[in-house]
Design a protein around this motif. Structure first.
Motif, PDB file in Angstrom:
ATOM      1  N   THR A 131       0.847  -1.196   0.000  1.00 18.50           N
ATOM      2  CA  THR A 131       0.000   0.000   0.000  1.00 18.50           C
ATOM      3  C   THR A 131       0.882   1.246   0.000  1.00 18.50           C
ATOM      4  O   THR A 131       1.960   1.264   0.591  1.00 18.50           O
ATOM      5  N   LEU A 132       0.396   2.252  -0.671  1.00 16.77           N
ATOM      6  CA  LEU A 132       1.004   3.586  -0.627  1.00 16.77           C
ATOM      7  C   LEU A 132      -0.147   4.566  -0.456  1.00 16.77           C
ATOM      8  O   LEU A 132      -1.013   4.674  -1.328  1.00 16.77           O
ATOM      9  N   ALA A 133      -0.163   5.251   0.679  1.00 12.06           N
ATOM     10  CA  ALA A 133      -1.283   6.131   1.020  1.00 12.06           C
ATOM     11  C   ALA A 133      -0.803   7.556   1.188  1.00 12.06           C
ATOM     12  O   ALA A 133       0.185   7.814   1.880  1.00 12.06           O
ATOM     13  N   VAL A 134      -1.526   8.481   0.538  1.00 15.46           N
ATOM     14  CA  VAL A 134      -1.328   9.917   0.743  1.00 15.46           C
ATOM     15  C   VAL A 134      -2.640  10.455   1.291  1.00 15.46           C
ATOM     16  O   VAL A 134      -3.605  10.632   0.549  1.00 15.46           O
ATOM     17  N   GLY A 135      -2.697  10.654   2.604  1.00 11.72           N
ATOM     18  CA  GLY A 135      -3.964  11.026   3.229  1.00 11.72           C
ATOM     19  C   GLY A 135      -4.988   9.922   2.998  1.00 11.72           C
ATOM     20  O   GLY A 135      -4.678   8.735   3.173  1.00 11.72           O
ATOM     21  N   PRO A 136      -6.200  10.248   2.567  1.00 16.60           N
ATOM     22  CA  PRO A 136      -7.222   9.239   2.325  1.00 16.60           C
ATOM     23  C   PRO A 136      -7.061   8.496   0.994  1.00 16.60           C
ATOM     24  O   PRO A 136      -7.794   7.550   0.732  1.00 16.60           O
ATOM     25  N   ILE A 137      -6.124   8.925   0.155  1.00 17.24           N
ATOM     26  CA  ILE A 137      -5.899   8.256  -1.130  1.00 17.24           C
ATOM     27  C   ILE A 137      -4.978   7.063  -0.897  1.00 17.24           C
ATOM     28  O   ILE A 137      -3.822   7.236  -0.483  1.00 17.24           O
ATOM     29  N   VAL A 138      -5.482   5.868  -1.145  1.00 14.95           N
ATOM     30  CA  VAL A 138      -4.714   4.648  -0.908  1.00 14.95           C
ATOM     31  C   VAL A 138      -4.646   3.840  -2.204  1.00 14.95           C
ATOM     32  O   VAL A 138      -5.675   3.522  -2.805  1.00 14.95           O
ATOM     33  N   GLU A 139      -3.422   3.534  -2.640  1.00 17.63           N
ATOM     34  CA  GLU A 139      -3.216   2.680  -3.806  1.00 17.63           C
ATOM     35  C   GLU A 139      -2.509   1.399  -3.364  1.00 17.63           C
ATOM     36  O   GLU A 139      -1.645   1.434  -2.480  1.00 17.63           O
ATOM     37  N   ARG A 140      -2.893   0.283  -3.982  1.00 18.70           N
ATOM     38  CA  ARG A 140      -2.347  -1.016  -3.595  1.00 18.70           C
ATOM     39  C   ARG A 140      -1.520  -1.611  -4.728  1.00 18.70           C
ATOM     40  O   ARG A 140      -1.730  -1.315  -5.897  1.00 18.70           O
ATOM     41  N   ARG A 141      -0.572  -2.426  -4.319  1.00 16.61           N
ATOM     42  CA  ARG A 141       0.311  -3.123  -5.277  1.00 16.61           C
ATOM     43  C   ARG A 141       0.970  -2.114  -6.208  1.00 16.61           C
ATOM     44  O   ARG A 141       0.833  -2.177  -7.441  1.00 16.61           O
ATOM     45  N   VAL A 142       1.700  -1.193  -5.636  1.00 17.00           N
ATOM     46  CA  VAL A 142       2.335  -0.119  -6.400  1.00 17.00           C
ATOM     47  C   VAL A 142       3.766  -0.525  -6.768  1.00 17.00           C
ATOM     48  O   VAL A 142       4.577  -0.796  -5.877  1.00 17.00           O
ATOM     49  N   PHE A 152       2.659   5.886  -8.957  1.00 18.41           N
ATOM     50  CA  PHE A 152       1.563   6.288  -8.072  1.00 18.41           C
ATOM     51  C   PHE A 152       0.709   7.361  -8.719  1.00 18.41           C
ATOM     52  O   PHE A 152      -0.517   7.278  -8.732  1.00 18.41           O
ATOM     53  N   LEU A 153       1.351   8.386  -9.284  1.00 15.11           N
ATOM     54  CA  LEU A 153       0.619   9.542  -9.814  1.00 15.11           C
ATOM     55  C   LEU A 153      -0.304   9.165 -10.967  1.00 15.11           C
ATOM     56  O   LEU A 153      -1.392   9.725 -11.100  1.00 15.11           O
ATOM     57  N   GLU A 154       0.107   8.209 -11.809  1.00  9.99           N
ATOM     58  CA  GLU A 154      -0.712   7.855 -12.965  1.00  9.99           C
ATOM     59  C   GLU A 154      -1.984   7.107 -12.571  1.00  9.99           C
ATOM     60  O   GLU A 154      -2.895   6.951 -13.385  1.00  9.99           O
ATOM     61  N   ARG A 155      -2.077   6.665 -11.349  1.00  8.91           N
ATOM     62  CA  ARG A 155      -3.294   6.002 -10.882  1.00  8.91           C
ATOM     63  C   ARG A 155      -4.359   6.993 -10.406  1.00  8.91           C
ATOM     64  O   ARG A 155      -5.492   6.607 -10.146  1.00  8.91           O
ATOM     65  N   LEU A 156      -3.975   8.246 -10.260  1.00  8.96           N
ATOM     66  CA  LEU A 156      -4.918   9.255  -9.801  1.00  8.96           C
ATOM     67  C   LEU A 156      -5.831   9.686 -10.945  1.00  8.96           C
ATOM     68  O   LEU A 156      -5.490   9.549 -12.122  1.00  8.96           O
ATOM     69  N   ALA A 157      -6.987  10.227 -10.583  1.00  2.00           N
ATOM     70  CA  ALA A 157      -7.858  10.812 -11.601  1.00  2.00           C
ATOM     71  C   ALA A 157      -7.201  12.048 -12.188  1.00  2.00           C
ATOM     72  O   ALA A 157      -7.307  12.315 -13.387  1.00  2.00           O
ATOM     73  N   ALA A 158      -6.500  12.807 -11.348  1.00  2.00           N
ATOM     74  CA  ALA A 158      -5.806  14.014 -11.808  1.00  2.00           C
ATOM     75  C   ALA A 158      -4.891  14.503 -10.698  1.00  2.00           C
ATOM     76  O   ALA A 158      -5.102  14.229  -9.521  1.00  2.00           O
ATOM     77  N   PRO A 180      -8.346  11.421  -6.308  1.00  2.00           N
ATOM     78  CA  PRO A 180      -8.430   9.972  -6.535  1.00  2.00           C
ATOM     79  C   PRO A 180      -9.432   9.641  -7.641  1.00  2.00           C
ATOM     80  O   PRO A 180     -10.292  10.458  -7.975  1.00  2.00           O
ATOM     81  N   ARG A 181      -9.350   8.445  -8.170  1.00  2.62           N
ATOM     82  CA  ARG A 181     -10.295   8.023  -9.199  1.00  2.62           C
ATOM     83  C   ARG A 181     -11.675   7.752  -8.630  1.00  2.62           C
ATOM     84  O   ARG A 181     -12.668   7.890  -9.315  1.00  2.62           O
ATOM     85  N   SER A 182     -11.764   7.316  -7.381  1.00  2.75           N
ATOM     86  CA  SER A 182     -13.070   7.035  -6.795  1.00  2.75           C
ATOM     87  C   SER A 182     -13.055   7.463  -5.344  1.00  2.75           C
ATOM     88  O   SER A 182     -12.008   7.608  -4.744  1.00  2.75           O
TER      89      SER A 182
END
Length: 231
Positions: A181-192, A211-217, A229-231
């Motif tokens: 996991t890599l979390a920036v505040g409430p934004i959490v991405e897995r298997r990075v 990490f950045l390319e997984r964001l909505a923007a 985040p995307r969602s």
């Protein structure tokens, strides 16, 4: 006897809520509004009765005391009503005073204030452990220093530093890993996907594109980095 009317109001509201569970409107009010109204009415009656008892024959002081308590009640209701906005405002003040602090926004986005050195320092969590990153849009993946990797539980001595990379200090090699996991505040991405730099070759963690390319923007607006985040 002084508490009979307030208790009757609260008891009546509770009875209505129990008799009409799931109803959208009770006496023209939503259930939560009815509960709030009953509580406030009971509180007001208790305060008013107390004022009459304490200042019997001293009507000027009674009016002043009543005005004070009514103002306090209005202020408390206002603070409760705008609690979300107050929380966001407080977080933004904290972000301004402490660059690197991640400030959550009302729509799930986060923002970070630019540090005094001109870069964006981002406080994050890797595999549940705190880690500080430098935003680097030129890095194709997230890169960890060997010290950070060891602190989050990666066995650095068993890694294979075979992947060539180029840093500001020149060419070196790194080891490929996957972060749970890599979390920036409430934004959490897995298997990075990430890299661990060879010991002594990097002294700052880099928040790269894996990490950045997984964001909505993400965007830089003035001195503020905003990530959505995307969602």
């Amino acid at each position: 006897m002084r508490l009979a009317i307030p208790l009757a109001i609260i008891g009546g509201a509770l009875a209505l809520l129990l008799l009409f569970p799931g109803e959208e409107r009770i006496l023209g009010m939503a259930p939560e509004q009815l509960a709030q109204f009953a509580g406030l009415a009971a509180f007001a009656i208790v305060i008013f009765g107390s004022m009459l008892g304490m200042f019997r024959g001293q009507w000027t002081r009674a009016v002043q005391a009543l005005a004070f308590w009514m103002a306090a009640l209005v202020m408390l209701v206002g603070l409760y009503s705008y609690r979300d906005e107050i929380t966001v405002f407080g977080n933004r003040i904290l972000g301004e005073l402490s660059p690197g602090t991640v400030v959550p926004g009302p729509s799930g986005e986060v923002s970070v204030v630019r540090s005094g050195g001109g870069s964006f320092v981002v406080d994050a969590e890797v595999n549940g452990r705190g880690a500080r990153f430098i935003l680097d849009t030129g890095a194709s993946v997230v890169v960890l220093t060997s010290e950070t990797a060891a602190r989050i539980g990666i066995d650095v001595e068993r890694l294979s530093f075979s992947r060539p990379v180029r840093t500001a200090n020149g060419s070196t090699t790194a080891a490929a890993v996957t972060l749970d996991t890599l979390a920036v505040g409430p934004i959490v991405e897995r298997r990075v996907p990430a890299l661990v730099a060879r010991p002594g070759s990097l002294f700052q963690n880099l928040l790269g594109m894996s990490f950045l390319e997984r964001l909505a923007a993400y965007e830089i607006r003035g001195d503020r980095l905003i990530m959505r985040p995307r969602s």
